[in-house]
Scaffold this motif. Structure first.
Motif, short mmCIF file in Angstrom:
data_model
loop_
_atom_site.label_atom_id
_atom_site.label_comp_id
_atom_site.label_asym_id
_atom_site.label_seq_id
_atom_site.Cartn_x
_atom_site.Cartn_y
_atom_site.Cartn_z
N TRP A 372 -5.58 9.16 -8.08
CA TRP A 372 -5.40 9.96 -6.44
C TRP A 372 -4.65 9.63 -5.06
CZ3 TRP A 372 -8.70 8.98 -2.25
CH2 TRP A 372 -8.91 10.03 -0.99
N LEU A 373 -5.08 8.26 -5.05
CA LEU A 373 -3.72 7.77 -3.60
C LEU A 373 -2.78 7.39 -4.37
CD1 LEU A 373 -7.08 5.55 -2.61
CD2 LEU A 373 -6.02 6.98 -2.00
N GLY A 374 -2.65 7.09 -5.60
CA GLY A 374 -1.46 6.91 -5.65
C GLY A 374 -0.18 7.78 -5.42
N GLY A 375 -0.89 9.17 -5.47
CA GLY A 375 -0.22 10.81 -5.11
C GLY A 375 -0.53 10.76 -4.22
N VAL A 376 -1.22 10.79 -3.79
CA VAL A 376 -0.58 10.52 -1.74
C VAL A 376 0.52 10.16 -1.49
CG1 VAL A 376 -2.10 10.01 0.25
CG2 VAL A 376 -3.54 11.08 -1.80
N ALA A 377 0.60 8.47 -1.20
CA ALA A 377 1.24 7.46 -1.31
C ALA A 377 2.67 8.23 -1.52
CB ALA A 377 0.62 6.17 -2.06
N LEU A 378 2.86 8.73 -3.15
CA LEU A 378 4.09 9.87 -3.61
C LEU A 378 4.47 10.42 -1.94
CD1 LEU A 378 6.66 10.14 -5.45
CD2 LEU A 378 4.49 11.31 -6.44
N THR A 379 3.86 11.04 -1.56
CA THR A 379 3.91 12.23 -0.99
C THR A 379 4.11 12.26 0.72
OG1 THR A 379 1.44 12.55 -0.17
CG2 THR A 379 3.33 14.28 -2.49
N SER A 380 3.82 10.40 1.11
CA SER A 380 4.13 9.83 1.73
C SER A 380 5.01 9.70 2.52
CB SER A 380 2.88 8.73 1.84
OG SER A 380 3.06 7.82 1.53
N GLY A 381 5.45 8.93 3.58
CA GLY A 381 6.88 8.74 3.81
C GLY A 381 7.41 7.67 2.77
N LEU A 382 6.11 6.92 1.62
CA LEU A 382 6.44 5.42 1.22
C LEU A 382 7.71 6.50 -0.18
CD1 LEU A 382 3.42 3.78 1.44
CD2 LEU A 382 5.16 2.80 2.33
N GLY A 383 7.64 7.31 0.08
CA GLY A 383 8.08 8.65 -1.18
C GLY A 383 8.01 7.35 -2.61
N LEU A 384 8.41 7.35 -3.45
CA LEU A 384 8.73 6.83 -5.01
C LEU A 384 8.49 5.51 -4.96
CD1 LEU A 384 11.63 8.29 -6.46
CD2 LEU A 384 9.42 8.69 -6.91
N LYS A 385 8.46 4.88 -3.49
CA LYS A 385 7.84 3.70 -3.88
C LYS A 385 6.35 3.56 -3.48
CE LYS A 385 11.64 1.15 -1.71
NZ LYS A 385 12.87 0.49 -0.40
N GLY A 386 5.50 4.65 -3.34
CA GLY A 386 3.81 4.79 -3.28
C GLY A 386 3.26 4.13 -3.85
N PRO A 387 3.91 5.16 -5.83
CA PRO A 387 2.50 4.54 -5.62
C PRO A 387 2.04 2.88 -6.39
CG PRO A 387 3.76 6.32 -6.48
CD PRO A 387 4.08 6.08 -5.25
N SER A 388 3.35 2.98 -6.63
CA SER A 388 3.28 0.80 -6.33
C SER A 388 2.33 -0.15 -6.15
CB SER A 388 4.68 0.96 -7.46
OG SER A 388 6.12 0.72 -6.60
N LEU A 389 3.07 0.80 -4.60
CA LEU A 389 2.22 -0.35 -3.05
C LEU A 389 1.35 -0.43 -3.39
CD1 LEU A 389 3.27 -2.38 -0.99
CD2 LEU A 389 3.73 0.33 -0.09
N THR A 390 1.00 1.16 -3.90
CA THR A 390 -0.97 1.50 -3.42
C THR A 390 -1.70 0.45 -4.82
OG1 THR A 390 -0.39 3.73 -2.73
CG2 THR A 390 -2.67 2.89 -4.00
N GLY A 391 -0.78 0.46 -5.62
CA GLY A 391 -0.97 -0.58 -6.90
C GLY A 391 -1.22 -2.32 -6.80
N PHE A 392 0.13 -2.14 -6.24
CA PHE A 392 -0.47 -3.67 -5.86
C PHE A 392 -1.25 -4.41 -5.00
CE2 PHE A 392 0.76 -6.22 -2.42
CZ PHE A 392 0.81 -7.75 -2.89
N ALA A 393 -1.76 -3.08 -3.74
CA ALA A 393 -3.24 -3.28 -2.74
C ALA A 393 -4.10 -3.21 -4.29
CB ALA A 393 -3.41 -2.34 -1.87
N PHE A 394 -4.78 -2.88 -4.32
CA PHE A 394 -5.71 -2.85 -5.31
C PHE A 394 -5.60 -3.91 -6.78
CE2 PHE A 394 -6.10 2.48 -4.80
CZ PHE A 394 -7.44 1.96 -4.50
N ALA A 395 -4.86 -4.56 -7.44
CA ALA A 395 -4.38 -4.99 -8.22
C ALA A 395 -5.29 -6.37 -7.16
CB ALA A 395 -3.35 -5.29 -8.63
N LEU A 396 -4.01 -6.69 -6.45
CA LEU A 396 -4.62 -8.15 -5.17
C LEU A 396 -5.75 -8.13 -4.85
CD1 LEU A 396 -2.71 -9.93 -3.94
CD2 LEU A 396 -2.38 -9.07 -2.07
N ALA A 397 -7.01 -6.64 -4.50
CA ALA A 397 -7.80 -6.97 -3.94
C ALA A 397 -8.56 -7.43 -5.56
CB ALA A 397 -8.57 -5.51 -3.59
N ALA A 398 -8.42 -6.98 -6.66
CA ALA A 398 -9.09 -7.45 -7.87
C ALA A 398 -10.33 -8.57 -7.85
CB ALA A 398 -8.54 -6.96 -8.93
#
Length: 417
Positions: A372-398
């Motif tokens: 869900w948040l990967g899709g939100v990031a995809l439609t934001s100004g981040l574009g195609l970088k958004g999903p992986s950047l979101t994933g980076f934040a989650f994995a770091l938080a783990a």
């Protein structure tokens, strides 16, 4: 290694005979009964269904007239269905014959795919995916107990390995083949194939699993008592964050590869095949290393997952680089899975279906949140970088709950020595 919780498994109330018990092979090794391999094959079907949408997002969005991120909600709907289905059905089917529960699960799963294949719009497709996920959740709630009871205490871990291996194999074979079929014959084609395979599997299970395989004696009080351990909830949190990190990026791997890395659409199934091979390698390595030193394996693997997601965000503009990073992501991400599941068993105790069902839910919480948040990031100004950047934040938080678990694991170890 920390011991299981004070809620110890009662081996005297082991599940009744399943008709196919483990037998001793030459050299004393227990041979897994056929029913375990049958359930592993069904897990292959379930795993293919869960991940197939990721490879078909461009085709689905075009056919249903929605955005790619809108089509990505089909992944979220499946995850939510699994999240609800696993624990609820674990308790709801507690006193039903296991054969009946498994057959019903497969028929509901098949019906969900038929609804999905016939859907003229996203709303009906979401209903189909949710129904299929409920069937999937029921299968895992019941099938894990059937497999471990059939294998016996000496081979229960290997039995679960076969079932998890079915999902991993789905990433290697089922998802790439299904993606190719969807590209050639329309996105509905793999849905029809999965529905047919589920009906066939239901017929085989109706013949191969005896009707008298009811659940072991247990109670809701005993199941919920195992949930009182704080370490268990830290494991669940780590599971959810790791999965959110992986799936935020993987849910949108097709547009990443085609639109950002300029990979030919026809080559996407090959990239997914590489991801699946990486996942199988990671599962194997994690299973071997994590049994003796779980957190010495989990923390580096999660850190590597985070680093790879950061690298995808920065450098996945070339097709070769992008594919290599995606393959490595499969290896690093899936190395965690057998270890975190093993930690749930060690904390809650062997044979507890509700804690294991909630582990499944934790995986799905991560998948739903990440997609869900990967899709939100995809439609934001981040574009195609958004999903992986979101994933980076989650994995770091783990790494935070894993660090707490590792610290408490080290302090508990001397006390038990």
């Amino acid at each position: 290694m920390s011991s299981p919780s004070s809620t110890k498994p009662d081996t005297s109330s082991a599940a009744p005979h399943t008709g196919d018990s483990g037998t001793a092979a030459p050299g004393g090794k227990v041979r897994l009964p056929p029913v375990v391999w049958l359930l592993g094959a069904v897990a292959f079907i379930m795993g293919t269904s869960e991940f197939i949408v990721s490879g078909l997002l461009p085709q689905i969005s075009g056919a249903l007239g929605v955005s790619v991120s809108g089509a990505g909600t089909l992944i979220t709907a499946f995850a939510v269905g699994m999240m609800i289905g696993a624990p609820v059905m674990s308790m709801a089917t507690q006193r039903l014959p296991r054969r009946s529960a498994l057959v019903a699960a497969l028929l509901v799963f098949a019906a969900g795919h038929v609804v999905g294949a016939l859907s003229p719009n996203l709303t009906l497709a979401l209903v189909g995916r949710f129904a299929a996920a409920l069937g999937n959740g029921t299968f895992w709630a019941v099938g894990a107990v059937v497999a471990t009871a059939a294998a016996g205490p000496a081979a229960s871990t290997r039995a679960m390995g076969v079932m998890v291996g079915g999902v991993t194999l789905a990433n290697i074979v089922g998802v790439p083949l299904g993606t190719a079929a969807g590209q050639l014959s329309g996105w509905q084609a793999p849905f029809w194939m999965l529905a047919a395979l589920a009906v066939a599997a239901a017929a085989v299970i109706a013949r191969r699993i005896p009707a008298d395989t009811t659940r072991a004696d247990t109670s809701l009080r005993a199941e919920t008592a195992a949930l009182r351990h704080p370490r268990l909830w830290l494991v669940y949190l780590a599971i959810a964050l790791i999965q959110a990190g992986i799936m935020a990026a993987f849910s949108y791997v097709a547009p990443l590869l085609t639109d950002r890395a300029h990979l030919a659409t026809a080559a996407v199934p090959l990239a997914l095949l590489g991801y699946g091979v990486g996942a199988l390698a990671g599962t194997t390595v994690g299973g071997r290393l994590g049994d003796r030193r779980p957190y010495a394996t989990l923390i580096p693997a999660t850190a590597l997952t985070s680093a790879l997601l950061g690298a995808i965000t920065l450098w996945a503009t070339d097709s070769v680089v992008a594919v290599v990073l995606v393959v490595l992501l499969g290896g690093a991400g899936f190395a965690n899975n057998p270890i975190v599941v093993g930690e749930v068993v060690r904390v809650a105790g062997v044979g507890r279906s509700l804690p294991m069902a909630l582990a499944t839910s934790a995986f799905q919480v991560g998948i739903a949140t990440g997609s869900w948040l990967g899709g939100v990031a995809l439609t934001s100004g981040l574009g195609l970088k958004g999903p992986s950047l979101t994933g980076f934040a989650f994995a770091l938080a783990a790494l935070l709950p894993l660090g707490v678990l590792a610290a408490s694991h080290r302090t508990a170890e001397p006390a038990r020595s």
